[in-house]
Design an enzyme around this catalytic site. Sequence first.
Site, mmCIF file in Angstrom:
data_model
loop_
_atom_site.group_PDB
_atom_site.id
_atom_site.type_symbol
_atom_site.label_atom_id
_atom_site.label_comp_id
_atom_site.label_asym_id
_atom_site.label_seq_id
_atom_site.Cartn_x
_atom_site.Cartn_y
_atom_site.Cartn_z
ATOM 1 N N GLY A 1 33.409 45.030 30.783
ATOM 2 C CA GLY A 1 32.533 45.330 31.684
ATOM 3 C C GLY A 1 31.958 44.430 32.970
ATOM 4 N N GLY A 2 32.360 44.020 32.720
ATOM 5 C CA GLY A 2 32.030 42.721 33.818
ATOM 6 C C GLY A 2 30.350 42.402 34.094
ATOM 7 N N LYS B 1 18.134 46.947 36.206
ATOM 8 C CA LYS B 1 17.360 47.491 37.306
ATOM 9 C C LYS B 1 17.548 49.221 36.081
ATOM 10 C CE LYS B 1 18.516 45.584 40.388
ATOM 11 N NZ LYS B 1 18.504 44.093 40.102
ATOM 12 N N GLY C 1 13.314 33.363 43.577
ATOM 13 C CA GLY C 1 14.268 34.315 43.779
ATOM 14 C C GLY C 1 14.554 35.265 43.381
ATOM 15 N N THR D 1 11.801 37.175 40.627
ATOM 16 C CA THR D 1 10.993 37.509 41.614
ATOM 17 C C THR D 1 10.569 39.554 40.885
ATOM 18 O OG1 THR D 1 12.271 38.144 43.394
ATOM 19 C CG2 THR D 1 10.213 37.089 43.950
ATOM 20 N N ALA E 1 14.995 30.787 36.679
ATOM 21 C CA ALA E 1 15.974 31.458 37.491
ATOM 22 C C ALA E 1 16.116 30.466 38.678
ATOM 23 C CB ALA E 1 14.931 32.267 37.736
ATOM 24 N N GLY F 1 19.520 30.139 39.794
ATOM 25 C CA GLY F 1 20.744 30.139 40.525
ATOM 26 C C GLY F 1 21.699 30.222 39.007
ATOM 27 N N ASP G 1 31.918 36.946 42.629
ATOM 28 C CA ASP G 1 30.801 35.570 42.096
ATOM 29 C C ASP G 1 30.892 34.328 41.312
ATOM 30 O OD1 ASP G 1 28.755 37.192 41.774
ATOM 31 O OD2 ASP G 1 27.702 36.959 40.061
ATOM 32 N N HIS H 1 10.605 64.416 60.725
ATOM 33 C CA HIS H 1 8.894 64.336 60.316
ATOM 34 C C HIS H 1 8.599 65.258 59.540
ATOM 35 C CE1 HIS H 1 4.890 62.193 61.492
ATOM 36 N NE2 HIS H 1 4.607 63.960 61.482
#
Length: 468
Positions: free
Chosen positions: A37-38, A49, A175, A179, A261, A263, A303, A438
């Site tokens: 899947g990666g 997300k 980072g 966050t 977190a 890196g 990566d 607009h």
Amino acid sequence: MTHDVIVIGGGSAGYAAARTARDAGADVGIVDQGPLGGLCILRGCMPSKAILRSAEIAALMKRAKEFGLEPVPVRADLSAIVDRKNRLVQEFAEDRIKALKDPRFTLYQARARFTSPHEILVGETVLTARSFIVATGSIPCDVPIPGLKEAGYETSDSILDLREQPASLVVLGGGAVATEFGQFFARIGSCVMILQRGDHLLSDFDDEVGQTVETAFRQEGIEVHLDCQVRRVTCQGGEKVVEFEQAGRVRSVAAELILQALGRKANIAGLNLEVAGVAVRDGRMMLNEEMRTSQPHIFAVGDVNDLNPIVHIAIQQGEIAGYNATHPTAVPKRIDNRLDSDVIFTDPQVAAVGWSEKVCRRRGVPYLAASYPFADHGKALCSGQTQGFVKLLCHPRTGQLLGAQVVGPEAGELVHELAAVMYYRGTVQDLLRIPHYHPTLAEIVTYPAEELVARLQAEDHVGSRAQQ
């Protein structure tokens, strides 16, 4: 077994490389020990997300009264959020697995290691190829903080499967991972403390970007500690205590859970790159713009090359490597970083394309910059999304757009118009010529563009008078 090209890793970069090489007529083998899947699908973009969306909805529900609606109690069920995330990830992964198992590829589900520059051992099978493309992704960094390993911590990989919501969370880092996850847990009810080594969050961006996000976080009740150096971690009374130094003082925060977190690093352990003759420096393969390592027939994409951990860039790298591996006599393709972009899915969102002021100053590139706040923009005011700004950078003579940073609502969507203009080497004058409906959020880009055009015209006028 012999192939024209062997791709080690079947994630976004690896699959893009394999598909490109296959379409060029090559016999392609893919080696992936699984799970298939990666990183993007299994532990990165998509699962993170998915859970962030739950927090966004929770935050909106808490603001109901502001929009004239009767508020209702909001209680997060982290286990149910994880279940939804897992369903989505499974769907995404199934599509990728189907693609990897296409009979036009040969898929080896095993670990690979080089035994020579032109051979790898996969299980008990020796494979040879004219070219190899390494796309094994990244893993969380090991950080030598005294006591951290003993106390225990979560990473961006493991925290995605957390089903019991922590009452409190200390986040080490400032980072994207720090966050996004920090705000997520704060919005579903955890007490969150962020410890950042730099003087602002999101230090890869211009200072005001991180400062805007920091202000928003503090308004939501997130503790943000800047300019701090973590000294050690201990366990006391069932909590993890993080001791840090800040402004010459030793301080500490305690929480039920720690998110490390700080890196990620290239996932190259066990590949035997030294046997392949691939130069590695500080844990990173050395490579050029053609995605070639020190061995011209061995490429590194995604990566694993530690250049830019962004999926669409990883796909571009994979396509470049796949082409170059199969066209040895053609003019090689090279990566173009002019349009590099990034999106941080906090609220307010952060997005950038091209060069920032930091980059321009570092490279000695002349520029003009102008910003405009969402707090003075009609559609943002109507939507109740007024934090942030749009900043444009242009060439001081031609007006060509050099870069942009957007902090605010739908920043990740808005930045694409600016990327499109930059792709065609357009100018801030072009931004004004393009019709903008607009009221929309998108029309905000015309305001800093107007300022820059006025400044360019003024400078042209001064220059003309000087010539006279």
